[in-house]
Design an enzyme around this catalytic site. Structure first.
Site, short mmCIF file in Angstrom:
data_model
loop_
_atom_site.label_atom_id
_atom_site.label_comp_id
_atom_site.label_asym_id
_atom_site.label_seq_id
_atom_site.Cartn_x
_atom_site.Cartn_y
_atom_site.Cartn_z
N LYS A 166 -7.49 -113.40 -118.25
CA LYS A 166 -6.59 -113.51 -117.10
C LYS A 166 -6.76 -114.91 -116.53
O LYS A 166 -7.83 -115.26 -116.02
CB LYS A 166 -6.93 -112.44 -116.05
CG LYS A 166 -6.13 -112.55 -114.74
CD LYS A 166 -6.60 -111.49 -113.76
CE LYS A 166 -5.98 -111.65 -112.39
NZ LYS A 166 -6.50 -110.63 -111.43
N TYR A 182 -11.89 -113.11 -116.58
CA TYR A 182 -11.03 -113.49 -115.46
C TYR A 182 -11.41 -114.88 -114.99
O TYR A 182 -12.51 -115.09 -114.49
CB TYR A 182 -11.21 -112.45 -114.35
CG TYR A 182 -10.42 -112.66 -113.08
CD1 TYR A 182 -9.35 -113.53 -113.00
CD2 TYR A 182 -10.76 -111.94 -111.93
CE1 TYR A 182 -8.63 -113.70 -111.83
CE2 TYR A 182 -10.05 -112.09 -110.75
CZ TYR A 182 -9.00 -112.97 -110.70
OH TYR A 182 -8.30 -113.13 -109.54
#
Length: 310
Positions: free
Chosen positions: A169, A140
């Site tokens: 992400k 992330y």
């Protein structure tokens, strides 16, 4: 270029963590309701314990309870992506194993830091966490909250060394990174958008999923945007985004836990206050949020929009 199959795709919904109004304790009954609503409203996956879930403000026992309750509520109906991030590698590993034990589909890891980590330290952290289970891992990148910007070359280099790091992400808002990540990894990385306002641009740039807390408030608008984007209906996708964008910008700009919980209160689905040091959304901003939600009008307006009057 051969693209690897994506472990997750579509609308990946991030529930907030409800707290009881009287005690401030985690409200597991309200969490079950919210997660059930997200599943029933067409989410393609559920992702507890992200930034919107205030995971940084939970005790270890609370974190475990939220993880277990969410996965039990989903009960295998949808894939699940559990945010396991913590300041320390040891606690991140512990959380990863808890999530795996309760049946998570995949893990999400943010480089949550106080000291600025070197590249060697980042690599060791991600590799250690990834090795703790056999689940696929989503890296992330959210420089706005973590203070660490993992650029495409860094992400691809990490993925080449860590076999089960298969997803990223990307929340920097730089749309060019979606295609860069796919191209530089030869399609082995599945790329997801975590920046709400660029959702449509991200899909058009090759993102396979949208990681978002917006479905807590307007699930059908989110799934309709994805459906229009994936079937190549540009006019419909542009029209849906035009209506949705003011709300997306608002909830990001005012902080997801504050804004989403205020929106749930407006909708009669109270999830309590955010946990200190976070404070509830101020009155004037709550009034603005109410107007945005009323303007969208829920399911009825979406159905009208589908007929061409969005």
């Amino acid at each position: 270029m051969t693209t690897a199959p994506a472990p997750l795709r579509g609308i990946i919904s991030y529930p907030v963590t409800p707290f009881a109004a009287d005690t401030g304790d985690v409200d597991l009954a309200a969490l079950r309701r919210l997660v059930g609503e997200l599943a029933d409203a067409g989410s393609h996956a559920i992702a507890p314990l992200g930034s919107a879930g205030e995971s940084a403000y939970l005790t270890e026992s609370e974190w475990d309870a939220v993880c277990e309750t969410t996965l039990q509520t989903v009960a295998g109906r949808l894939p699940t992506l559990v945010g396991v991030s913590h300041w320390s590698t040891a606690e991140t590993v512990r959380r990863a194993r808890v999530a795996a034990r309760h049946g998570a589909t995949a893990l999400m890891v943010l480089p949550q830091t106080y000291w600025k980590l070197t590249e060697a330290e980042l690599e060791q952290h991600f590799a250690t966490v990834a090795a703790a289970t056999d689940l696929p891992v989503m890296l992330y990148n959210n420089p706005g909250t973590s203070g660490v910007d993992l650029r495409p070359d860094t992400v691809v280099a990490l993925a080449r060394k860590i076999p089960n790091l298969t997803m990223v992400k990307e929340s920097s808002g730089d749309v060019a990174r979606f295609r860069a990540l796919r191209d530089r990894s030869d399609g082995t990385l599945s790329v997801y958008n975590g920046n709400n306002p660029v959702a449509l641009e991200a899909f058009r740039s090759g993102a396979v999923g949208w990681c978002t807390a917006a479905p807590c408030l307007v699930p059908r608008w989110c799934t309709e945007l994805y459906a229009a984007a994936t079937r190549g209906d540009d006019a419909r996708a542009d029209a849906v985004l035009a209506q949705l964008l003011p709300l997306l910008k608002f909830i990001v700009g005012h902080g997801l836990p504050r804004a989403v919980k205020a929106g749930l209160e407006i909708q009669g689905r109270a999830a309590g206050r955010p946990r200190p040091p976070l404070l509830p959304l101020p009155d004037e901003e709550t009034r603005q949020l109410r107007e945005l939600l009323e303007r969208l009008g829920g399911a009825e307006a979406l159905e009208v929009g589908a007929a061409g009057a969005v």
